[in-house]
Design a protein around this motif. Structure first.
Motif, PDB file in Angstrom:
ATOM      1  N   ARG A 179      -8.443  32.032   2.604  1.00  0.00           N
ATOM      2  CA  ARG A 179      -8.209  32.363   4.017  1.00  0.00           C
ATOM      3  C   ARG A 179      -8.961  33.635   4.397  1.00  0.00           C
ATOM      4  NH1 ARG A 179      -1.965  30.617   5.543  1.00  0.00           N
ATOM      5  NH2 ARG A 179      -2.313  28.408   5.130  1.00  0.00           N
TER       6      ARG A 179
ATOM      7  N   ASP B  89       1.315  33.402   2.169  1.00  0.00           N
ATOM      8  CA  ASP B  89       1.690  32.755   3.433  1.00  0.00           C
ATOM      9  C   ASP B  89       1.955  33.819   4.486  1.00  0.00           C
ATOM     10  OD1 ASP B  89       2.555  30.673   5.203  1.00  0.00           O
ATOM     11  OD2 ASP B  89       4.610  31.311   4.807  1.00  0.00           O
TER      12      ASP B  89
ATOM     13  N   ASP C 184      -0.739  35.247   7.901  1.00  0.00           N
ATOM     14  CA  ASP C 184      -0.357  35.236   9.325  1.00  0.00           C
ATOM     15  C   ASP C 184      -0.555  36.640   9.902  1.00  0.00           C
ATOM     16  OD1 ASP C 184       0.475  32.568   9.238  1.00  0.00           O
ATOM     17  OD2 ASP C 184       2.249  32.967  10.454  1.00  0.00           O
TER      18      ASP C 184
HETATM   19 MN    MN Z   1       1.912  29.913   6.929  1.00  0.00          MN
END
Ligand code: MN
Ligand code: IPM
Length: 352
Positions: free
Chosen positions: A107, A245, A249
């Motif tokens: 990411r 996770d 964000d």
């Molecule tokens: Mn997520």
């Protein structure tokens, strides 16, 4: 080149943003002389409604047979407020990650020159940010033993990691750092958690195999703070599933919108490319969602799954052009003209 791609649109805005990524990918394929064969398959709430299961075997077979998977989003509010639901769309995503062995979720977080003033963070903090999270995706608390006991009055989720799970993720992190700015940060909670101590121990052992990479270790709570304070001090960050996770964000705020951030999940059987945002049910069917995260995920697909760098660069260039010229959806329009999702896709495809 022949590109055989499984197309999993999923729920909510998934189908709309996927449509735009398909338009742009087809335009790139036409320009560079490739032939894409798209094979659509069901996932999420859409699959539950059709066949009672969020990641059907047929979908899995299509993914395994494909060279890459392009994925939209999963989730439906109908299930969110119903803790008793037996099947949930998200289970499909987790099952897919596990069955396809998608252990490394890449990411990236970067800023767009034309959007630097749109971030809620101060310009001098975020300018020049170019970092990438490598989130472990098939282990940890997401996949540990969970349940209820004590007459349903106690619930538990367990976090487990094996040395080899940590090592394969960490090696990818070291290799990625070698290709980039040669800095690796291992994010954990080793002052409290045993799994984190295993992470740290494993990464420390690998350090000598990658002497050109400068390694640092941070506790996740400190990273949560430093990420928005000094984002441009990071290069590659490796971390376990749940920490990754949450932090990714948070990191999306740096770029200005969740609607902009792509991701790649690298696996044993195949690789999957998806925006980091969710299914945004409030916007579903309205043709207003930002398709850029999915379009940029397609760019990562050309680059990572097929080694087609010029094609990926062409997509990124046209995305930057759309941002610079204000051909954007309402989340980025700020009083200016808000284009529809499909209009942005048409514009991008036409400008490839
Ligand atoms: Mn997520
Ligand atoms: C993500 C999502 C998923 C996750 C959800 C939908 C299960 O938030 O891809 O980051 O938690 O991994």
């Amino acid at each position: 080149m022949k590109l055989n791609i499984a197309l999993l649109a999923g729920d909510g805005i998934g189908p709309e943003v996927i449509d735009q990524a398909v338009k742009v990918s087809d335009a790139v394929a036409a320009k560079f002389g490739h032939e894409i064969s798209w094979t659509p398959a069901l996932t999420g709430a859409a699959a539950i409604d059709a066949v009672g299961e969020p990641y059907p075997d047929e979908t899995h077979d299509i993914c395994v047979a494909a060279d890459a998977v392009l994925f939209g989003a999963i989730g439906h509010p109908r299930f969110d407020n119903d803790p008793s639901a037996k099947v949930r769309p998200e289970q499909g995503l987790l099952k897919m990650r596990q069955k396809l062995g998608l252990f490394a979720n890449v990411r990236p977080t970067f800023t767009f020159p034309s959007l630097i003033d749109k971030s809620p963070l101060k310009k001098d903090r975020i300018e020049g940010t170019d970092l990438v999270f490598l989130r472990e995706l098939t282990g940890g608390i997401y996949f540990g033993k969970r349940g209820r006991e004590d007459n349903d009055n106690t619930a538990y989720d367990t976090c487990t990691y094996t040395r080899s799970e940590v090592e394969r993720l960490a090696r990818k992190g070291f290799e990625m750092a070698q290709q980039r700015n040669k800095k690796l940060c291992c994010v954990d909670k080793a002052n409290v958690l045993e799994t984190s101590r295993l992470w740290r121990e494993t990464v420390q052992k690998l350090e000598k195999e990658y002497p050109d990479v400068e390694v640092s270790y941070e506790f996740v709570d400190a990273t949560a703070m430093r990420l928005v304070q000094w984002p441009n001090s990071y290069d590659v960050l490796i971390t376990e599933n749940l920490f990754g996770d949450i932090l990714t964000d948070e990191a999306s705020v740096i770029s200005g919108s969740m609607g902009l951030m792509p991701s790649a999940s690298l696996g044993e059987k195949t690789s999957l490319f998806e925006p980091i945002h969710g299914s945004y049910p409030q916007a579903a069917g309205k043709d207003i969602a930002n398709p850029l995260a999915t379009v940029l995920s397609a760019a990562m697909m050309f680059e990572t799954a097929f080694g087609l760098q010029d094609e990926a660069d062409a997509i990124r260039a046209v995305v930057n052009k759309s941002l610079a010229e204000g051909v954007v959806t309402e989340d980025l329009a700020e009083g200016g003209k808000a284009y529809k999702t499909s209009e942005v896709g048409d514009w991008l495809a036409a400008n490839i």
